[in-house]
Each structure stands twice: as structure tokens, then as C-alpha cells.
Design an enzyme around this catalytic site. Structure first.
Site: not given
Ligand code: 5GP
Length: 144
Positions: A37, A101, A107-109
Site C-alpha cells: 500500500d 472504500q 481488495h484485502f488490506h
Molecule cells: P480502500 O480505501 O479502498 O479500502 O483501500 C484502498 C487502499 O489503496 C488505501 O489503503 C490506499 O492507501 C491504497 N492506494 C491508493 N492509491 C494507491 C496507489 O496508487 N498504489 C498503491 N499501491 N496503493 C494505493
């Protein structure tokens, strides 16, 4: 974005899968990609996605692809556990913007937890440089 929006093939993770955007990779098969991330909430925060499922969220993926994905989550989390020796490992998954989200490709963190260290806030951290992420990723890869 609501829970029922169609999959957008121009989301950031789809671009990463197609190689249009870079990432620090941990693990890749024909179907699965794990990568760091770029806004880590802790050292070793990484993400695992299915490359082919075209699922916006958990409700869009079929059972066999989900089984493959969650198997990969456990494998990568094992690498985080062995490679970084955190005190705990948090696995998180958000569905829909109201739930937190921000990238609409399922995706899984995997978020390592270190006792005494405050976790960064979800979606609120600064970007990490690839040079910072790479040695952490190397430690995870070596333990996979
Ligand atoms: P969500 O908020 O959808 O659960 O998680 C998205 C995750 O993607 C966030 O933790 C954010 O930091 C990460 N993220 C956002 N943009 C990018 C990117 O361009 N590259 C990577 N590797 N991670 C990203």
C-alpha cells in the site's frame, strides 16, 4: 460509490494489473497480485487483489475466485508475520464508499500491528517512497 455500481476498469488497481501504473510487488500469479500500500497505515501494510475477477466489492466475486483470493491473503499475511514479526496482523476489507472504500476493485488490506505504535488513519496518510517500501517488501517476500 454505492454497493451496486458496475465495475470500473479504469480504477487504480486495474491499471496496476495492466502494468499502466507501478507498484511494489510482493507476490503474483496468473490470478492474484499482492503489493505494498503506497499510503501505509503501518510498516508492511499491503494489499491483495484478484486480477481477473473484475469485482468492485465482496458481493461481486464468485466463490471459487474468493477462495483463491482469501488463500492468497493468508499466504501473504504469513509472510508479513514471519518477515516483519509484528505483534498482531489486522485483515480489513471495505465495501462501498460509506464503509470507507476508496478504490473500487475488491481488495484485502493486511495491516501489521506493532504494540505501542499508533496506526495511521485509513486513507489519511502521506505517500511512502518506493525506496522506503522496497526493503520492507523484500523482508515479506523472503518469508513467503
Ligand atoms: P480502500 O480505501 O479502498 O479500502 O483501500 C484502498 C487502499 O489503496 C488505501 O489503503 C490506499 O492507501 C491504497 N492506494 C491508493 N492509491 C494507491 C496507489 O496508487 N498504489 C498503491 N499501491 N496503493 C494505493
Amino acid at each position: 460509490m454505492s454497493l451496486n455500481e458496475p465495475y470500473d476498469p479504469d480504477n487504480i488497481f486495474a491499471k496496476i494489473v495492466r502494468g499502466e501504473m507501478g507498484c511494489v510487488k510482493l507476490f503474483e500469479t496468473d490470478d492474484i497480485l499482492a503489493f505494498m500500500d503506497v499510503f501505509p497505515q503501518s510498516k508492511g501494510h499491503c494489499l491483495v487483489i484478484h486480477k481477473k475477477a473484475e469485482a468492485t466489492n465482496l458481493f461481486d466475486i464468485d466463490d471459487s475466485a474468493l477462495a483463491e483470493l482469501i488463500g492468497a491473503v493468508r499466504k501473504v499475511a504469513g509472510g508479513v508475520k514471519a518477515g516483519l514479526k509484528p505483534d498482531g496482523v489486522r485483515i480489513v476489507q471495505f465495501n462501498g464508499a460509506p464503509a470507507g472504500q476508496t478504490v473500487f476493485h475488491l481488495h484485502f488490506h493486511i495491516i501489521p500491528i506493532y504494540e505501542g505504535e499508533t496506526l495511521g488513519r485509513h486513507g489519511d496518510g502521506g505517500p511512502a517512497a518506493a525506496e522506503t517500501l522496497e526493503p520492507v517488501a523484500a523482508a515479506i517476500r523472503a518469508a513467503l
